[in-house]
Design an enzyme around this catalytic site. Structure first.
Site, PDB file in Angstrom:
ATOM      1  N   HIS A 292      -7.307  -4.777  10.233  1.00  0.00           N
ATOM      2  CA  HIS A 292      -7.012  -4.457   8.828  1.00  0.00           C
ATOM      3  C   HIS A 292      -5.713  -5.131   8.379  1.00  0.00           C
ATOM      4  CE1 HIS A 292      -4.828  -0.608  10.231  1.00  0.00           C
ATOM      5  NE2 HIS A 292      -3.948  -1.169   9.427  1.00  0.00           N
TER       6      HIS A 292
ATOM      7  N   GLU B  35      -9.714  -1.846   5.443  1.00  0.00           N
ATOM      8  CA  GLU B  35     -10.389  -1.567   6.711  1.00  0.00           C
ATOM      9  C   GLU B  35     -11.606  -2.473   6.870  1.00  0.00           C
ATOM     10  OE1 GLU B  35      -9.040   0.211   8.853  1.00  0.00           O
ATOM     11  OE2 GLU B  35      -8.150   2.046   8.078  1.00  0.00           O
TER      12      GLU B  35
ATOM     13  N   ASN C 190      -7.695  -3.089  14.430  1.00  0.00           N
ATOM     14  CA  ASN C 190      -9.081  -3.396  14.035  1.00  0.00           C
ATOM     15  C   ASN C 190      -9.152  -4.535  13.010  1.00  0.00           C
ATOM     16  OD1 ASN C 190      -8.142  -2.203  11.721  1.00  0.00           O
ATOM     17  ND2 ASN C 190      -9.558  -0.478  11.720  1.00  0.00           N
TER      18      ASN C 190
ATOM     19  N   ASP D 190       0.814  -1.220   0.000  1.00  0.00           N
ATOM     20  CA  ASP D 190       0.000   0.000   0.000  1.00  0.00           C
ATOM     21  C   ASP D 190       0.848   1.270   0.000  1.00  0.00           C
ATOM     22  OD1 ASP D 190       0.976  -0.320   2.585  1.00  0.00           O
ATOM     23  OD2 ASP D 190      -0.961  -0.825   3.444  1.00  0.00           O
TER      24      ASP D 190
HETATM   25  C1  GLP Z   1      -0.586   0.079   8.787  1.00  0.00           C
HETATM   26  C2  GLP Z   1      -0.202  -0.641   7.473  1.00  0.00           C
HETATM   27  C3  GLP Z   1      -0.370  -2.122   7.591  1.00  0.00           C
HETATM   28  C4  GLP Z   1       0.220  -2.562   8.914  1.00  0.00           C
HETATM   29  C5  GLP Z   1      -0.637  -2.058  10.048  1.00  0.00           C
HETATM   30  C6  GLP Z   1      -0.071  -2.348  11.436  1.00  0.00           C
HETATM   31  O1  GLP Z   1      -1.641   0.948   8.677  1.00  0.00           O
HETATM   32  N1  GLP Z   1      -0.876  -0.177   6.293  1.00  0.00           N
HETATM   33  O2  GLP Z   1       0.271  -2.761   6.496  1.00  0.00           O
HETATM   34  O3  GLP Z   1       0.269  -3.962   8.989  1.00  0.00           O
HETATM   35  O4  GLP Z   1      -0.947  -0.704   9.901  1.00  0.00           O
HETATM   36  O5  GLP Z   1       0.955  -1.463  11.748  1.00  0.00           O
HETATM   37  P1  GLP Z   1       2.020  -1.714  12.868  1.00  0.00           P
HETATM   38  O6  GLP Z   1       2.871  -2.816  12.384  1.00  0.00           O
HETATM   39  O7  GLP Z   1       2.754  -0.416  12.995  1.00  0.00           O
HETATM   40  O8  GLP Z   1       1.264  -2.066  14.098  1.00  0.00           O
END
Ligand code: GLP
Length: 246
Positions: A138, A143, A136, A67
């Protein structure tokens, strides 16, 4: 789903790196799906160290990121392009032309989504997709409520995701409101998925992932239907999980 329980973040990163390096060694030309966020930085650090110490080469590796934020240029320190350069690409011998991240600056965003989806198909698909998980549920930026049929698409970020990611920006107002993400069906086409989970903030998500039904209101739950998923999770992330065979 195979679940590997490890003691902490460091062990999660080490185990994940061993898995990725093993795949690179076995394959002539591997396509890696890459994730951003705090979770995989330890993995990337381990890959860099291994590259320097053992010489594992990425010359024949393609990478495709999940992304990118809309409105951040490649030069923006908060863009996922910059994240990937500073956390991995600049420290290994991967050819930048073999790395792919959606463009958040495309004038026609729908066209960019279509281009990206096609590009994934044309490279032969993703051999190993690295994933983190949002609180959540995702995955990528899919989402809750995202269709399981979705391909690469434009998303409105939820407030909770913007708040969770605000730590990288100087204020929450600077966190983009939209992103381009691989869709759920795009992610599910990967031949193998490696989900990394660490910390108490993810314990509720892990419980839902492992114990609740498959539902679009918790996007990561779809991974239960994938034939080749490995979860590497630390003790803190697994605190609330009841029936794990430890
Ligand atoms: C972000 C990314 C995801 C990631 C998630 C968790 O928004 N787009 O690819 O897995 O949130 O983030 P973190 O690893 O900082 O907890």
């Amino acid at each position: 789903m195979r679940i590997i329980e490890v003691s902490d973040y460091k062990q999660m990163s080490v185990k994940a790196a061993q898995h990725v390096i093993g795949k690179i060694m076995k394959s002539d030309c591997l396509t890696l799906g890459l994730a951003t966020g705090g979770t995989p930085t330890g993995l990337y650090g381990e890959l860099i160290e291994d590259h320097h110490v053992n010489g594992t080469s990425y010359k024949c590796v393609n990478s495709i990121n999940l992304d990118e934020y809309i409105g951040l240029s490649k030069e923006d320190p908060n863009s996922y392009f910059q994240y990937m350069c500073s956390n991995l690409f600049s420290h290994i011998d991967i050819a930048l032309e073999n790395t792919h991240i959606p463009s958040g600056m495309a004038t026609d965003l729908q066209k960019e989504c279509d281009r990206y989806e096609k590009l994934i198909e044309e490279t032969g698909g993703i051999d190993l997709q690295i994933l983190g998980i949002g609180e959540n549920g995702h995955i990528g930026f899919n989402e809750p409520g995202t269709s399981f049929q979705s391909g690469t698409h434009l998303v409105e970020l939820t407030e909770s995701t913007r708040e969770a990611n605000a730590r990288y920006f100087s204020s929450i107002d600077e966190v983009p409101r939209q992103a381009i993400t691989m869709g759920i069906s795009t992610i599910m086409k990967s031949r193998e998925i490696l989900l990394l989970v660490s910390g108490k903030s993810k314990q509720d998500a892990m419980k839902k992932l492992l114990e609740n039904e498959v539902t679009e209101s918790f996007p990561a739950s779809i991974l239960r239907n994938h034939p080749n998923v490995t979860i590497i999770a630390d003790k803190d992330a697994l605190t609330m999980v009841q029936h794990l065979h430890r």
